[in-house]
Design a protein around this motif. Sequence first.
Motif, PDB file in Angstrom:
ATOM      1  N   ASP A   1       0.699  -1.147   0.011  1.00 31.42           N
ATOM      2  CA  ASP A   1       0.125   0.005   0.044  1.00 31.42           C
ATOM      3  C   ASP A   1       0.922   1.224  -0.007  1.00 31.42           C
ATOM      4  OD1 ASP A   1      -2.513  -1.465   0.105  1.00 31.42           O
ATOM      5  OD2 ASP A   1      -2.409  -1.659   2.142  1.00 31.42           O
ATOM      6  N   ILE A   2       2.071   1.191  -0.026  1.00 34.41           N
ATOM      7  CA  ILE A   2       3.221   2.220  -0.252  1.00 34.41           C
ATOM      8  C   ILE A   2       3.615   2.309  -1.581  1.00 34.41           C
ATOM      9  CG2 ILE A   2       5.176   3.285   0.868  1.00 34.41           C
ATOM     10  CD1 ILE A   2       4.818   1.514   3.311  1.00 34.41           C
ATOM     11  N   PRO A   3       3.566   3.399  -2.145  1.00 38.77           N
ATOM     12  CA  PRO A   3       4.554   3.588  -3.465  1.00 38.77           C
ATOM     13  C   PRO A   3       5.739   3.096  -3.301  1.00 38.77           C
ATOM     14  CG  PRO A   3       2.924   5.566  -3.093  1.00 38.77           C
ATOM     15  CD  PRO A   3       3.048   4.751  -1.762  1.00 38.77           C
ATOM     16  N   GLN A   4       6.271   2.429  -4.205  1.00 40.69           N
ATOM     17  CA  GLN A   4       7.612   1.935  -4.158  1.00 40.69           C
ATOM     18  C   GLN A   4       8.703   3.126  -4.123  1.00 40.69           C
ATOM     19  OE1 GLN A   4       8.366  -1.381  -7.597  1.00 40.69           O
ATOM     20  NE2 GLN A   4       6.368  -0.572  -8.085  1.00 40.69           N
ATOM     21  N   LYS A   5       8.537   4.081  -4.783  1.00 41.06           N
ATOM     22  CA  LYS A   5       9.434   5.000  -4.604  1.00 41.06           C
ATOM     23  C   LYS A   5       9.548   5.652  -3.031  1.00 41.06           C
ATOM     24  CE  LYS A   5      10.690   9.607  -6.588  1.00 41.06           C
ATOM     25  NZ  LYS A   5      10.388  10.673  -7.513  1.00 41.06           N
ATOM     26  N   ASP A   6       8.225   5.834  -2.547  1.00 42.29           N
ATOM     27  CA  ASP A   6       8.406   6.216  -1.283  1.00 42.29           C
ATOM     28  C   ASP A   6       8.900   4.993  -0.300  1.00 42.29           C
ATOM     29  OD1 ASP A   6       7.066   8.489  -2.126  1.00 42.29           O
ATOM     30  OD2 ASP A   6       5.187   7.962  -1.575  1.00 42.29           O
ATOM     31  N   LEU A   7       8.497   3.990  -0.401  1.00 43.47           N
ATOM     32  CA  LEU A   7       9.097   2.689   0.447  1.00 43.47           C
ATOM     33  C   LEU A   7      10.595   2.871   0.444  1.00 43.47           C
ATOM     34  CD1 LEU A   7       8.661   0.030   2.106  1.00 43.47           C
ATOM     35  CD2 LEU A   7       8.564  -1.007  -0.063  1.00 43.47           C
ATOM     36  N   ARG A   8      11.258   2.798  -0.899  1.00 44.54           N
ATOM     37  CA  ARG A   8      12.471   2.690  -0.982  1.00 44.54           C
ATOM     38  C   ARG A   8      13.363   3.731  -0.538  1.00 44.54           C
ATOM     39  NH1 ARG A   8      11.530  -0.557  -6.415  1.00 44.54           N
ATOM     40  NH2 ARG A   8      10.574  -2.447  -5.412  1.00 44.54           N
ATOM     41  N   ALA A   9      12.778   5.035  -0.648  1.00 48.62           N
ATOM     42  CA  ALA A   9      13.503   6.062  -0.240  1.00 48.62           C
ATOM     43  C   ALA A   9      13.583   6.101   1.394  1.00 48.62           C
ATOM     44  CB  ALA A   9      12.393   7.339  -0.222  1.00 48.62           C
ATOM     45  N   LYS A  10      13.103   5.333   2.107  1.00 44.92           N
ATOM     46  CA  LYS A  10      13.183   5.045   3.688  1.00 44.92           C
ATOM     47  C   LYS A  10      14.312   4.095   3.866  1.00 44.92           C
ATOM     48  CE  LYS A  10       8.432   5.358   4.799  1.00 44.92           C
ATOM     49  NZ  LYS A  10       8.486   6.494   5.739  1.00 44.92           N
ATOM     50  N   ILE A  11      14.699   3.330   2.896  1.00 47.68           N
ATOM     51  CA  ILE A  11      15.364   2.109   3.062  1.00 47.68           C
ATOM     52  C   ILE A  11      16.905   2.392   2.483  1.00 47.68           C
ATOM     53  CG2 ILE A  11      16.098  -0.266   2.497  1.00 47.68           C
ATOM     54  CD1 ILE A  11      12.683  -0.338   2.192  1.00 47.68           C
ATOM     55  N   GLY A  12      18.055   1.860   3.358  1.00 46.23           N
ATOM     56  CA  GLY A  12      19.332   1.943   2.765  1.00 46.23           C
ATOM     57  C   GLY A  12      19.754   0.601   2.937  1.00 46.23           C
ATOM     58  N   PHE A  13      19.570  -0.115   1.692  1.00 48.95           N
ATOM     59  CA  PHE A  13      20.253  -1.562   1.104  1.00 48.95           C
ATOM     60  C   PHE A  13      21.353  -1.649   0.747  1.00 48.95           C
ATOM     61  CE2 PHE A  13      19.739  -5.320  -1.600  1.00 48.95           C
ATOM     62  CZ  PHE A  13      19.059  -6.075  -0.386  1.00 48.95           C
ATOM     63  N   VAL A  14      22.246  -2.454   1.457  1.00 54.99           N
ATOM     64  CA  VAL A  14      23.394  -3.107   1.025  1.00 54.99           C
ATOM     65  C   VAL A  14      23.322  -4.589   0.538  1.00 54.99           C
ATOM     66  CG1 VAL A  14      25.915  -3.247   1.522  1.00 54.99           C
ATOM     67  CG2 VAL A  14      24.442  -1.441   2.778  1.00 54.99           C
TER      68      VAL A  14
ATOM     69  N   ALA B   1      28.878   2.769   2.552  1.00 54.10           N
ATOM     70  CA  ALA B   1      28.863   4.179   2.537  1.00 54.10           C
ATOM     71  C   ALA B   1      27.804   4.998   1.875  1.00 54.10           C
ATOM     72  CB  ALA B   1      29.912   4.896   2.212  1.00 54.10           C
ATOM     73  N   ARG B   2      27.301   3.960   0.610  1.00 53.54           N
ATOM     74  CA  ARG B   2      26.148   4.743  -0.162  1.00 53.54           C
ATOM     75  C   ARG B   2      25.215   4.338   0.279  1.00 53.54           C
ATOM     76  NH1 ARG B   2      26.554   1.369  -5.545  1.00 53.54           N
ATOM     77  NH2 ARG B   2      25.986  -0.369  -4.178  1.00 53.54           N
ATOM     78  N   ALA B   3      24.802   3.448   1.194  1.00 55.76           N
ATOM     79  CA  ALA B   3      23.442   3.201   1.831  1.00 55.76           C
ATOM     80  C   ALA B   3      23.395   4.241   3.024  1.00 55.76           C
ATOM     81  CB  ALA B   3      23.405   1.897   2.239  1.00 55.76           C
ATOM     82  N   LEU B   4      24.483   4.487   3.895  1.00 56.76           N
ATOM     83  CA  LEU B   4      24.171   5.333   5.053  1.00 56.76           C
ATOM     84  C   LEU B   4      24.247   6.701   4.544  1.00 56.76           C
ATOM     85  CD1 LEU B   4      27.154   3.816   7.113  1.00 56.76           C
ATOM     86  CD2 LEU B   4      24.732   3.520   7.363  1.00 56.76           C
ATOM     87  N   ILE B   5      24.741   7.281   3.343  1.00 58.39           N
ATOM     88  CA  ILE B   5      24.541   8.917   3.240  1.00 58.39           C
ATOM     89  C   ILE B   5      23.508   9.382   2.982  1.00 58.39           C
ATOM     90  CG2 ILE B   5      25.141   8.523   0.588  1.00 58.39           C
ATOM     91  CD1 ILE B   5      26.995  10.887   0.719  1.00 58.39           C
ATOM     92  N   ARG B   6      22.416   8.668   2.868  1.00 59.12           N
ATOM     93  CA  ARG B   6      21.048   8.783   2.588  1.00 59.12           C
ATOM     94  C   ARG B   6      20.271   9.024   3.874  1.00 59.12           C
ATOM     95  NH1 ARG B   6      18.006   4.483  -1.272  1.00 59.12           N
ATOM     96  NH2 ARG B   6      16.853   6.396  -1.464  1.00 59.12           N
ATOM     97  N   LYS B   7      20.769   8.631   4.956  1.00 63.02           N
ATOM     98  CA  LYS B   7      20.154   8.764   6.180  1.00 63.02           C
ATOM     99  C   LYS B   7      18.922   7.774   6.273  1.00 63.02           C
ATOM    100  CE  LYS B   7      23.317  11.719   7.613  1.00 63.02           C
ATOM    101  NZ  LYS B   7      24.560  11.338   8.849  1.00 63.02           N
ATOM    102  N   PRO B   8      18.917   6.521   6.082  1.00 68.93           N
ATOM    103  CA  PRO B   8      17.907   6.036   5.922  1.00 68.93           C
ATOM    104  C   PRO B   8      17.188   5.705   7.359  1.00 68.93           C
ATOM    105  CG  PRO B   8      19.745   4.633   5.838  1.00 68.93           C
ATOM    106  CD  PRO B   8      20.295   5.727   6.031  1.00 68.93           C
ATOM    107  N   GLU B   9      15.761   5.541   7.155  1.00 72.85           N
ATOM    108  CA  GLU B   9      15.088   5.031   8.295  1.00 72.85           C
ATOM    109  C   GLU B   9      15.103   3.577   8.655  1.00 72.85           C
ATOM    110  OE1 GLU B   9      11.162   6.603   8.221  1.00 72.85           O
ATOM    111  OE2 GLU B   9      11.600   8.266   7.053  1.00 72.85           O
TER     112      GLU B   9
END
Length: 576
Positions: free
Chosen positions: A400-413, A482-490
């Motif tokens: 029920d969450i737009p993919q763009k909004d969902l993945r904006a919360k996530i830092g995935f390695v 580092a790429r995942a952390l720089i976005r300050k993910p939730e």
Amino acid sequence: MMRLFRLLKPHRFSIAAVLALTFLQAMFQLFLPTLMSAMVDKGIVNGDISYIIKVGGVMLLIAGGSVFYSISANFYSAKVAMAFGKIIRGKVFSHVENFSLQGFDKIRTSSLITRTTNDIMQVQQVLTMMLRIMILAPMMFIGGIIIALSTDAMMSLVIIASLPIIVATIALIAKKGIPLFKEVQEKLDRLNLVLREELTGVRVIRSFNRIEHEKKRFNEKSLDFANTAIHVNKIMAVLTPIMMLVLNFSIIAIIWFGSIRISSGHIQVGDLMAFIQYAMQIMFALIMSSMMFVAIPRASVSANRINEVLDTVPDIKDPVQASNADRTPNSHVEFQDVTFRYPGAEKPVISNISFRANPGEVTAIIGGTGAGKSTLASLIPRFYDIDRGSILVGGIDVRDIPQKDLRAKIGFVPQKATLFSGTIADNIRCGNQSASDEALKNTADIAQASDFISQLKDGFDSIVAQRGYNFSGGQKQRLSIARALIRKPEICIFDDSFSALDNKTEAMLRAGLRNETANATVLIVAQRVSTIMDADQIIVLDKGKMAGIGRHQELMSTCEVYQEIVSSQLSEEETA
């Protein structure tokens, strides 16, 4: 193919210009033989030099105009075709980006590359031919027939008699060649697949001395493709010689009958010369048309392959109504009786998984090979949709969450660190394009990447080769972190992301992560017990099912699977 041509709407004015220019070119070319006839009959026969110069000058002007219109039409048709190719490539690329990972299993990567390059090129080339030949050829043919009939209807029968031979030849060749076009493109797919495997797996090939075997494998696919392509070209190569043979015999017949008509006084020498020119224009119009009959079927096969990609409906779709997930106070992750199986698999990869991961806590996932750890991690960003149950982020189902909004919360390695060609700074900023140089350095410090970056001549501006081949596995992992952390993910997901690091570097990295991710929900997939011993909760997977959940000491007392994993990796002192 017509469906793709609808994308040409923004270029309708350029297409109209091509049609107008082609029309003028055809008119000028059709007028030249008439002027030549007049020059011969009135100027050369009568010895009228001034008339010859006058008509010759007009012919030069008309020929120059024809060349100008031809060049202009070619320019605009090429411009339209190139823009058309760009539009299709953009649409295909954008559509493929929306594919789930299952979508890439349906249409292989090698085939997608072929369709985005070779197939689009085929359609693009045919469009160029259509804009020119499909307009010019009919005009030259019809105009030539009309003028030939008005010049001498009896001699026109020679041209009409040759038409059935030409049509029958085109039909026979098309019948034999068209079925092979699809086969050629499919074999090109297979060739690209083998080439891609050999280039990406070159280290494995060399380490196992499989170079000769892979050469043989590539040569077999290459030879298979070449033989089919040669077979098609042999069939198509017959067309032009037959057409030229018919043309030359037609000219011989016209000269023979024309000499008789001149002797009987029905026509003059200039008329015969003009008639020969019109006959040649008619025949060349047919030859050009035959080229289209060869090219269009092949382009139709390519167009169908492109449409197949565009018609592939993404398995994962955004909800019709956007949720308020971006306004949730926190982003805890909760699995509720989740079951998932890969398409075509006999058994689920994970079954009846339920747990909750809270912000400010570290949730670790451990288990044997094939237990479903990485699969579980990939379900949170919704790389796949589950079969049963619910995955909640901030109390809202991820579906029920737009993919763009969902993945904006996530830092995935990911488990396999992937870098892109460019600079180190470019790769880290993939997580946050607006990150400052200071943020870049701080993130690299936390990821324990500053030590090797500082040793490089250009520092953060150092070049990253394709797929990061100029960096070690541990260096690539640290840059990915580092790429995942720089976005300050939730939500931070580390899918076995410390496997290439030594114990000292890993310990320093995890210490840095505690402060950086203090308010985030952290999930760590790991093989090493030492990586996850201090986690707030540890989920133990065994054959896709939960074998236990709790802290290290708790699991050591209650979970037999965890005990076996620990005893296989740590000594009694380390376990205590």
